[in-house]
Design a protein around this motif. Sequence first.
Motif, PDB file in Angstrom:
ATOM      1  N   TYR A  49     -28.382  11.490  -0.445  1.00 50.29           N
ATOM      2  CA  TYR A  49     -29.255  10.646   0.371  1.00 50.29           C
ATOM      3  C   TYR A  49     -29.639  11.244   1.733  1.00 50.29           C
ATOM      4  O   TYR A  49     -30.738  10.961   2.231  1.00 50.29           O
ATOM      5  CB  TYR A  49     -28.636   9.256   0.557  1.00 50.29           C
ATOM      6  CG  TYR A  49     -27.191   9.255   0.989  1.00 50.29           C
ATOM      7  CD1 TYR A  49     -26.843   9.326   2.330  1.00 50.29           C
ATOM      8  CD2 TYR A  49     -26.166   9.202   0.048  1.00 50.29           C
ATOM      9  CE1 TYR A  49     -25.514   9.346   2.718  1.00 50.29           C
ATOM     10  CE2 TYR A  49     -24.838   9.223   0.431  1.00 50.29           C
ATOM     11  CZ  TYR A  49     -24.515   9.293   1.762  1.00 50.29           C
ATOM     12  OH  TYR A  49     -23.195   9.323   2.143  1.00 50.29           O
ATOM     13  N   GLN A  52     -32.933  13.007   1.296  1.00 44.32           N
ATOM     14  CA  GLN A  52     -34.063  12.102   1.107  1.00 44.32           C
ATOM     15  C   GLN A  52     -34.405  11.357   2.387  1.00 44.32           C
ATOM     16  O   GLN A  52     -35.571  11.292   2.805  1.00 44.32           O
ATOM     17  CB  GLN A  52     -33.735  11.099  -0.001  1.00 44.32           C
ATOM     18  CG  GLN A  52     -33.491  11.734  -1.365  1.00 44.32           C
ATOM     19  CD  GLN A  52     -32.781  10.790  -2.316  1.00 44.32           C
ATOM     20  OE1 GLN A  52     -31.639  10.395  -2.076  1.00 44.32           O
ATOM     21  NE2 GLN A  52     -33.448  10.422  -3.385  1.00 44.32           N
ATOM     22  N   GLU A  53     -33.387  10.786   3.018  1.00 46.58           N
ATOM     23  CA  GLU A  53     -33.625   9.896   4.149  1.00 46.58           C
ATOM     24  C   GLU A  53     -33.995  10.638   5.431  1.00 46.58           C
ATOM     25  O   GLU A  53     -34.797  10.140   6.228  1.00 46.58           O
ATOM     26  CB  GLU A  53     -32.381   9.036   4.389  1.00 46.58           C
ATOM     27  CG  GLU A  53     -32.066   8.090   3.238  1.00 46.58           C
ATOM     28  CD  GLU A  53     -30.746   7.368   3.429  1.00 46.58           C
ATOM     29  OE1 GLU A  53     -30.071   7.620   4.441  1.00 46.58           O
ATOM     30  OE2 GLU A  53     -30.384   6.554   2.545  1.00 46.58           O
ATOM     31  N   SER A  58     -37.877  16.074  -1.750  1.00 46.57           N
ATOM     32  CA  SER A  58     -38.046  15.464  -3.066  1.00 46.57           C
ATOM     33  C   SER A  58     -38.035  16.511  -4.176  1.00 46.57           C
ATOM     34  O   SER A  58     -38.509  16.257  -5.281  1.00 46.57           O
ATOM     35  CB  SER A  58     -39.366  14.672  -3.113  1.00 46.57           C
ATOM     36  OG  SER A  58     -40.471  15.531  -2.845  1.00 46.57           O
ATOM     37  N   LEU A  72     -34.659  15.576  -7.574  1.00 49.03           N
ATOM     38  CA  LEU A  72     -34.480  14.476  -6.640  1.00 49.03           C
ATOM     39  C   LEU A  72     -35.636  13.482  -6.713  1.00 49.03           C
ATOM     40  O   LEU A  72     -35.434  12.273  -6.591  1.00 49.03           O
ATOM     41  CB  LEU A  72     -34.335  15.025  -5.221  1.00 49.03           C
ATOM     42  CG  LEU A  72     -33.660  14.141  -4.185  1.00 49.03           C
ATOM     43  CD1 LEU A  72     -32.296  13.683  -4.642  1.00 49.03           C
ATOM     44  CD2 LEU A  72     -33.530  14.901  -2.861  1.00 49.03           C
ATOM     45  N   GLU A  73     -36.851  13.973  -6.917  1.00 46.45           N
ATOM     46  CA  GLU A  73     -38.004  13.075  -6.961  1.00 46.45           C
ATOM     47  C   GLU A  73     -37.934  12.150  -8.170  1.00 46.45           C
ATOM     48  O   GLU A  73     -38.152  10.947  -8.062  1.00 46.45           O
ATOM     49  CB  GLU A  73     -39.306  13.875  -6.992  1.00 46.45           C
ATOM     50  CG  GLU A  73     -40.542  12.995  -6.972  1.00 46.45           C
ATOM     51  CD  GLU A  73     -41.819  13.796  -6.853  1.00 46.45           C
ATOM     52  OE1 GLU A  73     -42.839  13.214  -6.439  1.00 46.45           O
ATOM     53  OE2 GLU A  73     -41.803  15.008  -7.150  1.00 46.45           O
ATOM     54  N   ASP A  75     -35.209  11.623  -9.828  1.00 44.08           N
ATOM     55  CA  ASP A  75     -33.847  11.097  -9.899  1.00 44.08           C
ATOM     56  C   ASP A  75     -33.277  11.274 -11.302  1.00 44.08           C
ATOM     57  O   ASP A  75     -32.803  10.336 -11.941  1.00 44.08           O
ATOM     58  CB  ASP A  75     -33.813   9.620  -9.494  1.00 44.08           C
ATOM     59  CG  ASP A  75     -32.396   9.123  -9.227  1.00 44.08           C
ATOM     60  OD1 ASP A  75     -31.561   9.939  -8.806  1.00 44.08           O
ATOM     61  OD2 ASP A  75     -32.128   7.918  -9.455  1.00 44.08           O
TER      62      ASP A  75
END
Length: 272
Positions: A49, A52-53, A58, A72-73, A75
């Motif tokens: 996270y 991402q955050e 991504s 990651l994009e 998931d």
Amino acid sequence: MRLVASDIDGTILGHDGKISDRTIRAFHACRDAGVELVFVTGRPPRWLYPLQEQLGHSGTVICSNGAVVWDLEADRLVSAKTLDIATVLEARRIIKDLRPSARFAVETLAGFHLESGFVENESSELLAEFTPAPLADTLTDDDAVVKFLAIVREGTADEFLAEVRPAVGHLASVTHSAPTVAMLELARPGLNKAVTLAGYAAALGIDAADVVAFGDMPNDIEMLRWAGHGYAMASGHPDAISAAGQQAPHFDDDGVAQVLEARLAALGAPLS
């Protein structure tokens, strides 16, 4: 510089869980300049996270010291290299004979299994989410193990590694990355961050000579040696520093950002 591969913890992410604004700007500038970014970490997919955050990343992440490639994009899992249960339990037996005080856990593609005593703090969030039990009782043939963990409360991680690696090297690769805890991380034999990163780069048509890599701990050693430009953090483990061809400034001085800024400037790329 066509690809930047960076470790996360201790390299770009501090104990406070933050990535500095300067580092974020440097990564964004790389992306704007058309440089590929991939993060190569010991973390499992569920702990990504911060990327991402804070970074808005991504793309692909190489997780669990090379055992997992994660999109990651989307998931989703791209690929995994796993240990079989029999190997895990045999390695556990050998380590337990060497260090009777050792406690164990495993990271699987589906979750986390830990034995009693692996987590010292009984109020830990891990114990709220996962119930400790013997690995032999909770693991099944359907569990895909990507990382096997062993921890002791006495001595250092370097001492523990020196004792365990010769005894289980025929069963698994062994490394460590926790700076203050004597915890070892085991994976499929021959597997490390460099192996998976090399495959990822090759799929993009990128040679090692065009890769800039950053890391700070023993689990980064092979990656730092493989990359054409491997930078160990000045704040990192002595073995990582000695293995790397070059040294980035201390984490507290935004070492990764400093190196990327200089390299982008040499390319004539603007900094965002």
